[in-house]
Scaffold this active site. Structure first.
Site, mmCIF file in Angstrom:
data_model
loop_
_atom_site.group_PDB
_atom_site.id
_atom_site.type_symbol
_atom_site.label_atom_id
_atom_site.label_comp_id
_atom_site.label_asym_id
_atom_site.label_seq_id
_atom_site.Cartn_x
_atom_site.Cartn_y
_atom_site.Cartn_z
ATOM 1 N N ALA A 123 126.069 -3.875 -4.588
ATOM 2 C CA ALA A 123 125.669 -2.969 -3.272
ATOM 3 C C ALA A 123 124.305 -4.035 -3.231
ATOM 4 C CB ALA A 123 125.100 -1.801 -3.740
ATOM 5 N N ASN A 190 125.015 0.885 -11.585
ATOM 6 C CA ASN A 190 125.422 -0.695 -11.755
ATOM 7 C C ASN A 190 124.469 -2.305 -11.352
ATOM 8 O OD1 ASN A 190 128.572 0.345 -12.449
ATOM 9 N ND2 ASN A 190 128.478 1.628 -10.658
ATOM 10 N N HIS A 220 117.425 -0.575 -2.832
ATOM 11 C CA HIS A 220 117.077 -2.085 -3.747
ATOM 12 C C HIS A 220 116.484 -2.525 -3.366
ATOM 13 C CE1 HIS A 220 120.639 0.281 -5.614
ATOM 14 N NE2 HIS A 220 121.614 -0.303 -4.802
HETATM 15 N N1 LIG Z 1 129.348 -2.811 -8.881
HETATM 16 C C1 LIG Z 1 128.918 -1.853 -7.733
HETATM 17 O O1 LIG Z 1 127.692 -2.402 -6.852
HETATM 18 C C2 LIG Z 1 129.249 -0.464 -7.304
HETATM 19 C C3 LIG Z 1 128.806 -0.069 -6.838
HETATM 20 C C4 LIG Z 1 128.984 1.516 -6.233
HETATM 21 C C5 LIG Z 1 129.471 2.010 -7.435
HETATM 22 N N2 LIG Z 1 130.375 1.118 -8.669
HETATM 23 C C6 LIG Z 1 131.447 1.543 -9.898
HETATM 24 O O2 LIG Z 1 132.775 1.793 -8.932
HETATM 25 C C7 LIG Z 1 133.123 3.065 -9.573
HETATM 26 C C8 LIG Z 1 133.858 3.573 -8.263
HETATM 27 O O3 LIG Z 1 133.001 3.932 -7.291
HETATM 28 P P1 LIG Z 1 133.424 4.459 -6.595
HETATM 29 O O4 LIG Z 1 132.610 5.392 -5.320
HETATM 30 O O5 LIG Z 1 134.710 4.708 -5.695
HETATM 31 O O6 LIG Z 1 133.866 6.211 -6.864
HETATM 32 P P2 LIG Z 1 135.015 7.941 -6.541
HETATM 33 O O7 LIG Z 1 134.471 8.496 -7.413
HETATM 34 O O8 LIG Z 1 134.867 7.841 -5.483
HETATM 35 O O9 LIG Z 1 136.208 7.950 -7.389
HETATM 36 C C9 LIG Z 1 137.210 6.703 -8.754
HETATM 37 C C10 LIG Z 1 138.168 7.849 -8.702
HETATM 38 O O10 LIG Z 1 138.303 6.560 -10.342
HETATM 39 C C11 LIG Z 1 139.254 8.125 -10.712
HETATM 40 N N3 LIG Z 1 138.701 7.607 -12.198
HETATM 41 C C12 LIG Z 1 137.716 7.778 -12.547
HETATM 42 N N4 LIG Z 1 138.080 7.881 -14.270
HETATM 43 C C13 LIG Z 1 139.181 7.222 -14.291
HETATM 44 C C14 LIG Z 1 139.569 6.661 -15.173
HETATM 45 N N5 LIG Z 1 139.463 6.720 -16.778
HETATM 46 N N6 LIG Z 1 140.722 6.658 -15.320
HETATM 47 C C15 LIG Z 1 141.255 6.564 -13.627
HETATM 48 N N7 LIG Z 1 141.181 7.226 -12.863
HETATM 49 C C16 LIG Z 1 140.105 7.371 -13.309
HETATM 50 C C17 LIG Z 1 138.466 9.449 -9.957
HETATM 51 O O11 LIG Z 1 139.574 10.696 -10.377
HETATM 52 C C18 LIG Z 1 138.669 8.420 -8.384
HETATM 53 O O12 LIG Z 1 139.664 9.187 -7.994
HETATM 54 C C19 LIG Z 1 132.079 3.926 -10.206
HETATM 55 O O13 LIG Z 1 131.934 4.114 -11.323
HETATM 56 C C20 LIG Z 1 130.773 3.437 -9.187
HETATM 57 O O14 LIG Z 1 130.308 3.574 -10.114
HETATM 58 C C21 LIG Z 1 129.607 0.570 -8.849
#
Ligand SMILES: NC(=O)c1ccc[n+]([C@@H]2O[C@H](COP(=O)([O-])OP(=O)(O)OC[C@H]3O[C@@H](n4cnc5c(N)ncnc54)[C@H](O)[C@@H]3O)[C@@H](O)[C@H]2O)c1
Length: 270
Positions: A123, A190, A220
């Site tokens: 992001a 993140n 950010h």
């Molecule tokens: N790198 C970046 O810039 C950035 C930006 C935004 C989000 N993220 C991260 O990416 C990840 C996904 O984000 P999102 O918005 O899609 O989240 P979300 O909550 O919409 O979806 C996450 C999915 O993963 C599943 N899940 C959670 N823990 C699990 C496990 N141990 N095993 C299997 N499935 C599991 C959940 O049931 C859910 O369906 C999060 O950790 C979030 O913090 C990273």
């Protein structure tokens, strides 16, 4: 040959990545398997896709499918548990829950694994420039400003007296090193982890988190100084429709990263 892609996490980012592969937006890729810990989630996503990837709610069965690239788009817990087994199986891994890599042991074990680890910029912007001046950096600060509701549920509030619903004006709610910030706000910063890995590490990268009820975007702002000069990058991201904590740019960045992993040809800016 097309790269076979598996996705861990069928939420906001995982679903959009799956659609991008399924629709041909990511070329030279075939979606073969989906895994989500919530029963029915992978099945529900699979039923919306032409390629009908195999759905699983069990990691072992997900791993029994042949696959070249696994995307982790689930949670820090998932990254901690599954990153190493994925790499040890000789698969490449694209990590979204980058905060998990603040754990030195995990980071070192991934760096010495046989598979490749891809970390999308996510992001923010400017990671290419931070990487280029890595050895010349004196300071890196990330200031993240979000609406209070986008910060709700963070572990930080379990031990803090700050009440998000009482915040009426722009308020700095947290200042500390990225190593600590990614634990207290795992779903929000993140980007601090990506910045730390690209630059001067988790202990020296500073994070400030501001809750501002006037904000409809996730902002950010990165300030980096050193003998190269000074950088300031600011992004104002609309939240993704499915998850106010996740910026839409993070979804787009993940798609672009997967595209560069799967497609051959020119690489721009990295
Ligand atoms: N790198 C970046 O810039 C950035 C930006 C935004 C989000 N993220 C991260 O990416 C990840 C996904 O984000 P999102 O918005 O899609 O989240 P979300 O909550 O919409 O979806 C996450 C999915 O993963 C599943 N899940 C959670 N823990 C699990 C496990 N141990 N095993 C299997 N499935 C599991 C959940 O049931 C859910 O369906 C999060 O950790 C979030 O913090 C990273």
């Amino acid at each position: 040959m097309a790269k076979r892609v598996g996705i861990i996490g069928c939420g906001t980012i995982g679903s959009q990545l799956a659609l991008a592969v399924d629709s041909g937006q990511v070329k030279n890729a075939t979606l073969v398997s989906l895994f989500d810990v919530v029963k029915g989630s992978a099945q529900s996503l699979s039923s919306k896709l032409k390629s009908a990837p195999k759905p699983f709610d069990d990691f072992g069965r997900f791993m029994s499918q042949d696959c070249d690239v696994v995307v982790e788009a689930a949670s820090q817990e998932a990254a901690r548990k599954f990153a190493k087994p994925v790499l040890d199986a000789g698969r490449d891994l694209l990590v979204m829950s980058v905060g998990a890599l603040a754990d030195r042991e995990l980071l070192a074990s991934l760096q010495s694994s046989k598979g490749r680890v891809y970390i999308p910029t996510g992001a923010i912007a400017g990671i290419d420039a931070i990487r280029a001046v890595k050895h010349l950096l004196d300071s890196v600060t990330l200031t993240t400003t979000k609406a209070p509701k986008a910060l709700a549920g963070a572990p930080f509030f379990e031990t803090s007296s700050i009440r998000l619903d009482e915040i009426k004006k722009s308020t700095v709610i947290y200042e500390g090193p990225a190593a600590d910030a990614v634990k207290k706000f795992p779903a929000n910063v993140n980007v601090a982890a990506v910045l730390s890995l690209a630059g001067i590490g988790f202990d020296r990268t500073k994070v400030r988190i501001v809750a501002d009820p006037a904000y409809t975007t996730n902002q950010h702002e990165i300030t980096a100084t050193g003998s190269f000069g000074k950088f300031q990058f600011t992004v104002n991201n609309v939240p993704s429709p499915g998850n106010p904590k996740t910026s839409y740019l993070a979804v787009l960045s993940a798609i672009e990263c997967l595209r560069s992993v799967c497609e051959s040809g020119m690489r721009i800016g990295s």
